[in-house]
Motif scaffolding. Structure first.
Motif, PDB file in Angstrom:
ATOM      1  N   THR A  89       0.733  -1.249  -0.043  1.00 16.22           N
ATOM      2  CA  THR A  89       0.025  -0.057  -0.105  1.00 16.22           C
ATOM      3  C   THR A  89       0.872   1.204  -0.012  1.00 16.22           C
ATOM      4  O   THR A  89       0.539   2.231  -0.627  1.00 16.22           O
ATOM      5  N   SER A 144       2.061   2.002  -3.506  1.00 19.51           N
ATOM      6  CA  SER A 144       0.779   2.242  -4.298  1.00 19.51           C
ATOM      7  C   SER A 144       0.447   3.859  -4.007  1.00 19.51           C
ATOM      8  O   SER A 144       0.290   4.712  -5.179  1.00 19.51           O
ATOM      9  N   THR A 173      -0.583   3.484   6.211  1.00 20.15           N
ATOM     10  CA  THR A 173      -1.124   2.774   5.154  1.00 20.15           C
ATOM     11  C   THR A 173      -0.728   1.363   5.246  1.00 20.15           C
ATOM     12  O   THR A 173       0.291   0.876   5.830  1.00 20.15           O
ATOM     13  N   THR A 196      -2.329  -3.027   4.258  1.00 16.52           N
ATOM     14  CA  THR A 196      -3.421  -3.965   3.386  1.00 16.52           C
ATOM     15  C   THR A 196      -4.740  -3.858   4.337  1.00 16.52           C
ATOM     16  O   THR A 196      -6.119  -3.436   3.896  1.00 16.52           O
ATOM     17  N   VAL A 232      -5.720   0.086   5.016  1.00 15.49           N
ATOM     18  CA  VAL A 232      -5.752   0.863   3.566  1.00 15.49           C
ATOM     19  C   VAL A 232      -5.168   2.216   4.017  1.00 15.49           C
ATOM     20  O   VAL A 232      -3.881   2.271   3.861  1.00 15.49           O
ATOM     21  N   LYS A 267      -7.280   7.126  -0.346  1.00 15.40           N
ATOM     22  CA  LYS A 267      -7.963   5.964   0.033  1.00 15.40           C
ATOM     23  C   LYS A 267      -9.193   5.748  -0.837  1.00 15.40           C
ATOM     24  O   LYS A 267      -9.420   4.720  -1.393  1.00 15.40           O
ATOM     25  N   LEU A 303      -7.623   4.345  -4.031  1.00 14.83           N
ATOM     26  CA  LEU A 303      -7.157   3.065  -4.061  1.00 14.83           C
ATOM     27  C   LEU A 303      -8.573   1.983  -3.938  1.00 14.83           C
ATOM     28  O   LEU A 303      -8.395   0.866  -4.538  1.00 14.83           O
TER      29      LEU A 303
END
Length: 356
Positions: free
Chosen positions: A261, A264, A301, A303, A306, A334, A337
């Protein structure tokens, strides 16, 4: 893309599903598990035939080395279902790569990519009804490997078991969290296993986190073990700081997990033309930014969570409140994603992985 081939896996299906006994509107994270699980044993120097079977308790010898020497690694992943009933993973090959990196550090044999992807996709196809549509709903996936050799000798195991289990999930953290910046305890040290998702990393956090919780904080922001001057991670999450319109996060190292995350969010910051710095961050820099009003946001952040915004932090006995923002980076990232994960927006980086 690898598609599951059930002929490569021994499968025993559950006689009946447990799904009708589950209240999906009221789920405690990590307490309920789907109908099936995947497992594969490492014996005589090689991984054996992979299996999928009904989720069940398993028998393991009390002398199994995992109990005595902590040879255990794991991953955290999620599956999502869109409004058309299609199921997707998010960057699963990164999880495979990372669990093997963790395994290598813990002297556990690396798990073959074909076994990992075929096992994962086959398991999800069997239990896809457990993946509920709607933003915020997901199926949490826990791959893990443990040492199973029956011997209390201080050496790496000869036998291992790799497994995947799944649990329906909703939001992990709700609302904002208050955090305590570590001054005494450390999560990891140079040359250690901080970068690995080793089970002991998390067990070692429980005691200092419980002390923080007794003071009214939900998590700890960990600092470097040498001087406690530099900010590193927050509980089970990577951590980001926004000073004015600049976003800052610590670089990965052998102390800090290479969060998927996290990676990302760094990419999304670039996509949104946000000034992004990956560098070491001093506690004093963040305290000064809080005092002069330039600290706009802190968020974690990971998994499970999030994006988890921070509403306040404490260090050296002083609490610093962080004001609410209408245009927060945390809320934007958020939403972006979740929209990618739930197939509600374009996925220009190829992060979404269809389960076929």
């Amino acid at each position: 893309m690898i598609e599951a081939d059930i002929h490569e896996i021994d499968i025993v299906k559950a006689e009946k599903t447990k799904i009708h006994d589950v209240d999906f509107d009221n789920i405690n994270f990590g307490r309920i598990f789907t109908d099936h699980m995947f497992l594969c044993d490492f014996i005589d120097g090689k991984w054996q035939q992979p299996q999928i079977m009904p989720y069940q308790a398993m028998s393991i010898d009390p002398s199994a080395r995992v109990f005595h020497y902590g040879q255990a690694v794991f991953e955290g992943m999620k599956a999502y279902k869109d409004n058309n009933g299609e199921v997707f993973l998010f960057r699963p090959e990164d999880n495979h790569s990372r669990i093997n990196k963790s395994s290598a550090r813990m002297a556990i044999p690396e798990f073959p990519k074909e076994y990992f992807m075929n096992g994962l996709l086959t398991l999800l196809n069997l239990d896809k009804e457990w993946v509920k549509p709607g933003v915020g709903n997901s199926l949490y996936i826990r791959p893990f490997a443990i040492a199973t050799d029956s011997a209390i000798a201080a050496a790496p195991s000869s036998n291992y078991r790799f497994m995947i289990i799944c649990s329906p999930a909703k939001a992990y953290y709700t609302g904002k969290v208050r955090v305590l910046i570590a001054e005494k305890y450390s999560r990891s040290a140079d040359g250690g296993v901080g970068f690995a998702k080793a089970a002991g990393n998390y067990g070692a956090q429980f005691y200092p986190t419980s002390l923080a919780q007794a003071k009214g904080f939900q998590q700890i922001i960990w600092t470097d073990a040498n001087s406690h001057e530099y900010l590193e991670e927050a509980g089970t999450m990577n951590i980001f700081f926004r000073i004015n319109d600049k976003l800052i996060t610590a670089p990965t190292s052998d102390r800090i997990l290479d969060g998927i995350t996290r990676k990302s969010v760094i990419q999304l910051a670039e996509d949104n033309n946000i000034d992004m710095e990956v560098r070491r961050i001093k506690v004093e820099e963040i305290k000064e930014a809080a005092r002069n009003g330039s600290l706009k946001e802190i968020f974690g952040t990971g998994t499970a969570a999030v994006i988890s915004p921070v509403s306040a932090f404490e260090h050296a006995g002083t609490t610093y409140e962080i004001p609410d923002l209408d245009d927060s980076y945390a809320a934007m990232f958020k939403k972006q994603l979740l929209n990618i994960q739930h197939n509600l927006s374009e996925d220009k980086h190829g992060w979404r992985y269809p389960v076929k």
